[in-house]
Design an enzyme around this catalytic site. Sequence first.
Site, PDB file in Angstrom:
ATOM      1  N   ILE A 154      13.529  10.101  15.469  1.00 20.70           N
ATOM      2  CA  ILE A 154      14.193  11.358  15.142  1.00 20.70           C
ATOM      3  C   ILE A 154      14.789  11.297  13.739  1.00 20.70           C
ATOM      4  O   ILE A 154      14.758  12.281  12.996  1.00 20.70           O
ATOM      5  CB  ILE A 154      15.304  11.656  16.177  1.00 20.70           C
ATOM      6  CG1 ILE A 154      14.790  11.467  17.609  1.00 20.70           C
ATOM      7  CG2 ILE A 154      15.885  13.039  15.971  1.00 20.70           C
ATOM      8  CD1 ILE A 154      13.543  12.242  17.931  1.00 20.70           C
ATOM      9  N   GLU A 155      15.329  10.149  13.380  1.00 22.97           N
ATOM     10  CA  GLU A 155      16.013  10.019  12.093  1.00 22.97           C
ATOM     11  C   GLU A 155      15.053   9.972  10.911  1.00 22.97           C
ATOM     12  O   GLU A 155      15.277  10.629   9.899  1.00 22.97           O
ATOM     13  CB  GLU A 155      16.883   8.749  12.096  1.00 22.97           C
ATOM     14  CG  GLU A 155      18.154   8.857  12.921  1.00 22.97           C
ATOM     15  CD  GLU A 155      19.191   9.743  12.255  1.00 22.97           C
ATOM     16  OE1 GLU A 155      19.009  10.102  11.074  1.00 22.97           O
ATOM     17  OE2 GLU A 155      20.180  10.086  12.923  1.00 22.97           O
ATOM     18  N   SER A 156      13.997   9.168  11.012  1.00 24.93           N
ATOM     19  CA  SER A 156      13.181   8.887   9.829  1.00 24.93           C
ATOM     20  C   SER A 156      11.691   8.804  10.112  1.00 24.93           C
ATOM     21  O   SER A 156      10.931   8.442   9.211  1.00 24.93           O
ATOM     22  CB  SER A 156      13.625   7.544   9.240  1.00 24.93           C
ATOM     23  OG  SER A 156      13.368   6.496  10.174  1.00 24.93           O
ATOM     24  N   TYR A 168      19.465  17.820  17.836  1.00 24.10           N
ATOM     25  CA  TYR A 168      19.322  16.371  17.673  1.00 24.10           C
ATOM     26  C   TYR A 168      19.034  15.667  18.999  1.00 24.10           C
ATOM     27  O   TYR A 168      18.025  14.945  19.130  1.00 24.10           O
ATOM     28  CB  TYR A 168      20.602  15.829  17.040  1.00 24.10           C
ATOM     29  CG  TYR A 168      20.544  14.405  16.566  1.00 24.10           C
ATOM     30  CD1 TYR A 168      19.771  14.036  15.469  1.00 24.10           C
ATOM     31  CD2 TYR A 168      21.292  13.409  17.195  1.00 24.10           C
ATOM     32  CE1 TYR A 168      19.741  12.731  15.013  1.00 24.10           C
ATOM     33  CE2 TYR A 168      21.269  12.101  16.740  1.00 24.10           C
ATOM     34  CZ  TYR A 168      20.494  11.768  15.652  1.00 24.10           C
ATOM     35  OH  TYR A 168      20.467  10.481  15.211  1.00 24.10           O
TER      36      TYR A 168
END
Length: 448
Positions: A75-77, A180
């Site tokens: 999800i982040e990168s 998120y």
Amino acid sequence: MAPVVAPTDLWQRMENGFAMPDLDDERVAHWERWYASRPDYLQRMADRASKYLFHIVEEIERRDLPLELALLPFIESAFNPQAVSHAKAAGMWQFMPATGKHFDLKQNAFRDDRRDVLASTRAALDYLERLYRMFGDWHLALAAYNWGEGNVQRAIRRNQAAGLPTGYLDLRMPDETRHYVPKLQAMKNLVRARGQRHVALPTIGNHPFFDTVRIERDIDVALIARLADVSEADFHTLNPAHNKPVIMAAGTPEILLPWDNALRFTERLARHQGPLASWTAWRVPRDMSPAQAAQQVGWDEAALRQTNRIPPRMRLKAGSTILVPREGKLDRDVPEQLADHGQLMLAPDRPATRTVRIQARKGDTIASLAQRHRVRAADLVAWNGLAPNARLRAGQTLEIQVPVARPATRNATARTSDKARRTQAKAPAQARPPATRVARVPQKSRSN
């Protein structure tokens, strides 16, 4: 009793350790469809993850945390350790500079630990554990990881003051944070559904991809790659924190290599004859241009700029640490202080100035005085500690900074002399003064 057999598939191992409550929200279904409709994107993410995921799962299990956290870099990168957000968050776990420093992720002229596989994973899990202790709820902890703990605390207090519930779905938050946890839940659902509903997650074996190798001396990346029989690109995939052609042992005593190549590197390094590093670090003793620094260390200016990524029209500030060839007096391993804390500090390459005193005339204002002397009114105010609307008295003395005239270069002087000779040659003979009447004027001292 039947023996316990470890799964051969890392996805299965992760699924066995899922422990967070499921999130029931329409956004989850949206993100499931989004990911499932992009099999190429899932494939690229999983290919990148396959190099790091085993280590992350091991660390999460060692701390007895929910294995859903291993999905967070998706999800982040998208599991890209070189990812940088518009807000300057970096690495797989997307640490902001200040947060990274708080969790002891070094960011200096030679490496950025926010991109380091081991260091950033340790810091991210430390941070997530702290957030869970703070909120007692994994969904709120994840929201705080994305939005900031202070923002989540204020959102909770607002709901409490209004007599409203304080769960993740009840808080007012930005869209990015609102989506998120649903993104994470969607990835969790796809792991559970792999092989079904057209979800094709490539198999990732339940075994380590890399091994940790200790180094005792500074060593060039090119030499590591040659001894380990890997490409430099593959080395940087596992060691993405490093952005220079040398690894400094005082700051990075361990490197990562593919599992089968690590032993090969260790054996070949033990037999290696000759120098290990062709680079070292040099602390700039005073403010100087890259050209002056290159001259002092006996190096080419263009190479110095390129290796240290110094933009045009910038000067090096005193105390800056740069990478230079390891030659002559600069033949040493980099000490820990420089390896851990060396910084590239730059300033605009402005021309040298000198102070000139001027006097205000009757009726002068800051604006008129600045215009007459061709300086900015704001600079005139700053140089003299004046208020922007200050009134000036006739005869009042002020100071301005003017550029120091640079001496003509040798080529320019030669061109001027040639032009003078040509002009003299074209002049009528009767216009030339008699040689006997030319007086010699003593040259002025050049001591200034």
